[in-house]
Scaffold this active site. Structure first.
Site, PDB file in Angstrom:
ATOM      1  N   ARG A  45      43.383  42.960  47.029  1.00  0.00           N
ATOM      2  CA  ARG A  45      41.957  42.835  46.694  1.00  0.00           C
ATOM      3  C   ARG A  45      41.151  43.799  47.568  1.00  0.00           C
ATOM      4  O   ARG A  45      41.691  44.416  48.463  1.00  0.00           O
ATOM      5  CB  ARG A  45      41.492  41.389  46.909  1.00  0.00           C
ATOM      6  CG  ARG A  45      41.948  40.858  48.278  1.00  0.00           C
ATOM      7  CD  ARG A  45      41.020  39.901  48.920  1.00  0.00           C
ATOM      8  NE  ARG A  45      39.741  40.487  49.215  1.00  0.00           N
ATOM      9  CZ  ARG A  45      39.497  41.294  50.273  1.00  0.00           C
ATOM     10  NH1 ARG A  45      40.463  41.641  51.129  1.00  0.00           N
ATOM     11  NH2 ARG A  45      38.295  41.787  50.482  1.00  0.00           N
ATOM     12  N   GLY A  46      39.839  43.864  47.285  1.00  0.00           N
ATOM     13  CA  GLY A  46      38.991  44.815  48.013  1.00  0.00           C
ATOM     14  C   GLY A  46      38.972  46.105  47.201  1.00  0.00           C
ATOM     15  O   GLY A  46      40.021  46.592  46.757  1.00  0.00           O
ATOM     16  N   ALA A  47      37.772  46.663  47.005  1.00  0.00           N
ATOM     17  CA  ALA A  47      37.618  47.770  46.055  1.00  0.00           C
ATOM     18  C   ALA A  47      38.545  48.969  46.336  1.00  0.00           C
ATOM     19  O   ALA A  47      39.256  49.438  45.435  1.00  0.00           O
ATOM     20  CB  ALA A  47      36.155  48.196  46.011  1.00  0.00           C
ATOM     21  N   ARG A  79      40.449  43.364  36.812  1.00  0.00           N
ATOM     22  CA  ARG A  79      39.205  42.841  37.394  1.00  0.00           C
ATOM     23  C   ARG A  79      38.093  43.835  37.009  1.00  0.00           C
ATOM     24  O   ARG A  79      38.299  45.044  37.111  1.00  0.00           O
ATOM     25  CB  ARG A  79      39.306  42.715  38.921  1.00  0.00           C
ATOM     26  CG  ARG A  79      40.331  41.674  39.379  1.00  0.00           C
ATOM     27  CD  ARG A  79      40.224  41.420  40.874  1.00  0.00           C
ATOM     28  NE  ARG A  79      39.081  40.598  41.219  1.00  0.00           N
ATOM     29  CZ  ARG A  79      38.618  40.461  42.474  1.00  0.00           C
ATOM     30  NH1 ARG A  79      39.192  41.113  43.463  1.00  0.00           N
ATOM     31  NH2 ARG A  79      37.592  39.679  42.725  1.00  0.00           N
ATOM     32  N   GLN A 183      37.598  34.893  52.147  1.00  0.00           N
ATOM     33  CA  GLN A 183      38.102  36.195  52.600  1.00  0.00           C
ATOM     34  C   GLN A 183      37.631  36.504  54.020  1.00  0.00           C
ATOM     35  O   GLN A 183      38.309  37.197  54.770  1.00  0.00           O
ATOM     36  CB  GLN A 183      37.629  37.316  51.655  1.00  0.00           C
ATOM     37  CG  GLN A 183      38.336  37.355  50.315  1.00  0.00           C
ATOM     38  CD  GLN A 183      37.595  36.585  49.251  1.00  0.00           C
ATOM     39  OE1 GLN A 183      36.972  35.565  49.530  1.00  0.00           O
ATOM     40  NE2 GLN A 183      37.675  37.040  48.017  1.00  0.00           N
ATOM     41  N   ASP A 224      31.617  46.985  45.910  1.00  0.00           N
ATOM     42  CA  ASP A 224      32.569  47.078  44.806  1.00  0.00           C
ATOM     43  C   ASP A 224      32.143  48.109  43.769  1.00  0.00           C
ATOM     44  O   ASP A 224      32.966  48.689  43.069  1.00  0.00           O
ATOM     45  CB  ASP A 224      32.756  45.711  44.147  1.00  0.00           C
ATOM     46  CG  ASP A 224      33.578  44.826  45.058  1.00  0.00           C
ATOM     47  OD1 ASP A 224      33.001  44.203  45.964  1.00  0.00           O
ATOM     48  OD2 ASP A 224      34.818  44.816  44.889  1.00  0.00           O
ATOM     49  N   ASN A 234      28.465  43.638  45.430  1.00  0.00           N
ATOM     50  CA  ASN A 234      29.440  43.243  46.462  1.00  0.00           C
ATOM     51  C   ASN A 234      29.634  41.734  46.361  1.00  0.00           C
ATOM     52  O   ASN A 234      28.994  41.047  45.559  1.00  0.00           O
ATOM     53  CB  ASN A 234      28.945  43.657  47.854  1.00  0.00           C
ATOM     54  CG  ASN A 234      30.037  43.515  48.913  1.00  0.00           C
ATOM     55  OD1 ASN A 234      31.148  43.994  48.724  1.00  0.00           O
ATOM     56  ND2 ASN A 234      29.745  42.844  50.006  1.00  0.00           N
ATOM     57  N   LYS A 235      30.519  41.212  47.195  1.00  0.00           N
ATOM     58  CA  LYS A 235      30.900  39.801  47.169  1.00  0.00           C
ATOM     59  C   LYS A 235      29.698  38.870  47.072  1.00  0.00           C
ATOM     60  O   LYS A 235      28.689  39.093  47.733  1.00  0.00           O
ATOM     61  CB  LYS A 235      31.711  39.506  48.444  1.00  0.00           C
ATOM     62  CG  LYS A 235      32.158  38.079  48.628  1.00  0.00           C
ATOM     63  CD  LYS A 235      32.922  37.515  47.451  1.00  0.00           C
ATOM     64  CE  LYS A 235      34.089  38.378  47.003  1.00  0.00           C
ATOM     65  NZ  LYS A 235      34.673  37.947  45.722  1.00  0.00           N
TER      66      LYS A 235
HETATM   67  O1  MRU Z   1      36.915  39.519  45.446  1.00  0.00           O
HETATM   68  P1  MRU Z   1      37.280  40.514  46.506  1.00  0.00           P
HETATM   69  O2  MRU Z   1      37.863  39.888  47.733  1.00  0.00           O
HETATM   70  O3  MRU Z   1      38.109  41.647  45.965  1.00  0.00           O
HETATM   71  O4  MRU Z   1      35.877  41.137  46.932  1.00  0.00           O
HETATM   72  C1  MRU Z   1      35.874  42.165  47.877  1.00  0.00           C
HETATM   73  C2  MRU Z   1      34.513  42.568  48.315  1.00  0.00           C
HETATM   74  O5  MRU Z   1      33.509  42.117  47.810  1.00  0.00           O
HETATM   75  C3  MRU Z   1      34.457  43.630  49.362  1.00  0.00           C
HETATM   76  O6  MRU Z   1      33.314  43.478  50.150  1.00  0.00           O
HETATM   77  C4  MRU Z   1      34.419  45.008  48.681  1.00  0.00           C
HETATM   78  O7  MRU Z   1      35.466  45.151  47.781  1.00  0.00           O
HETATM   79  C5  MRU Z   1      34.449  46.116  49.654  1.00  0.00           C
HETATM   80  S1  MRU Z   1      35.976  46.225  50.480  1.00  0.00           S
HETATM   81  C6  MRU Z   1      36.008  47.607  51.452  1.00  0.00           C
END
Ligand code: MRU
Length: 332
Positions: A45-47, A79, A183, A224, A234-235
């Site tokens: 996970r994470g962009a 996703r 997370q 993201d 973002n999250k």
């Molecule tokens: O649902 P996730 O855990 O994939 O969400 C991740 C985030 O929102 C992060 O802040 C984002 O991807 C940036 S990661 C460098």
């Protein structure tokens, strides 16, 4: 520390982010189906890490045989919000005509770049933070996980913490636990502990109170998808943080590689927001916590308007918000 995601002996190997911090284990993903499942379950996970998963997924699809483009489409749609996933898929697919080795080479080049670009972006962002925040040492607030685990290596928003900590400039990081999947509490806290950076985990709902008490010098988050006008997806919870930061005059800095900027989307209203399973809210560790027929609202992300953002920083430099005309990326 090893890479969050890599290619080892014909498989995509990822650190299983559903198991941390209780267990550190690796997953060997040998089929597109297994990779898509890992992406959906947030094992990876994470962009930026999703960008790498997209590119390596195409290399996997080529080896698996069958309809590579259909498989690529499946990966890109696993996703919807992080633009990096489809971007990684597209980058590797562009090499399809040159054969399997060219596809894999492109994916591996993307992995190398990811580490380098995040390191550079977070170095620029560290200077922005030092400019914007007079107090030393710094008290930083982090939301979700934008660290090594969210990228191939190094991290974006948490990468800023690594740079500042190396210089002895971090007093503590307040870590939003990050609802509903923790997370922050599970992954960001684990990374900070590994790096010996002082931190405290707090419920997301404590962030505004921490700012009101003067405990936060700067909010640092990843992204993201960033629209052309600087709006930031973002999250979930990031938007509320930005409102609180604006109210308390706390700088709000977004750090991301430029692959997260989506020039095709004019503003945040065009960003697709993933809705996740109701069970993430109706159950806790398998135990029901709501009435059985409770309806839920469970968006995984929100959009922060650019005028609440002090700076969006990529490897190219700063894209300023705060009500100023966005302009192009420029060096800090
Ligand atoms: O649902 P996730 O855990 O994939 O969400 C991740 C985030 O929102 C992060 O802040 C984002 O991807 C940036 S990661 C460098």
């Amino acid at each position: 520390m090893r890479r969050t995601i890599d290619w080892v002996d014909g498989a995509v190997v990822v650190i299983d982010q559903t198991a941390l911090p209780g267990a550190y284990r690796l997953l060997e993903l040998r089929t597109v189906g297994a990779l898509v499942d890992a992406i959906r379950r947030l094992a990876v996970r994470g962009a930026p890490a999703l960008g790498a998963a997209g590119a390596l997924g195409v290399a996997l699809a080529v080896r698996e045989g069958g309809d590579v483009r259909a498989h690529a489409e499946l990966i890109a749609r696993a996703r919807p919000t992080a633009v990096n996933l489809a971007w990684g898929v597209e980058r590797a697919l562009a090499k399809l005509g040159e054969g399997p080795d060219a596809v894999l080479a492109e994916a591996l080049a993307l992995l190398d770049e990811d580490e380098r670009l995040n390191e550079t972006a977070s170095k620029h962002a560290a200077e922005v933070v030092l400019d914007a925040c007079p107090r030393r040492p710094l008290r930083l607030l982090s939301h979700c996980n934008a660290g090594r685990l969210a990228t191939v290596g190094w991290g974006s928003a948490l990468g800023v913490v690594w740079h500042l900590h190396e210089r002895g400039l971090v007093e503590e990081v307040l870590v939003d636990e990050t609802r509903p999947l923790f997370q922050g509490a599970r992954l960001t806290a684990w990374e900070l502990a590994q790096a010996n950076v002082p931190y405290r985990v707090q419920p997301d709902s404590a962030a505004a109170a921490a700012m009101a008490r003067g405990l936060v010098d700067c909010v640092l988050v990843g992204a993201d998808r960033i629209a052309a006008n600087g709006d930031v997806a973002n999250k979930i919870g990031t938007y509320g943080l930005a409102i609180a930061a604006h109210h308390h005059r706390v700088p709000f800095v977004v750090v991301a590689p430029s692959s997260t900027v989506d020039e095709h989307i004019a503003d945040g209203t065009g960003i697709a927001i993933e809705e996740r399973d109701a069970g993430e809210l109706t159950h806790f560790a398998g135990v029901p916590i709501t009435p059985p027929d409770a309806s839920v609202f469970n968006p995984a992300f929100d959009v922060t308007p650019h005028d609440l953002v002090t700076a969006v920083v990529t490897e190219h430099g700063v894209f300023r918000g705060a009500g100023r005309s966005p302009g192009r990326l420029r060096s800090p």
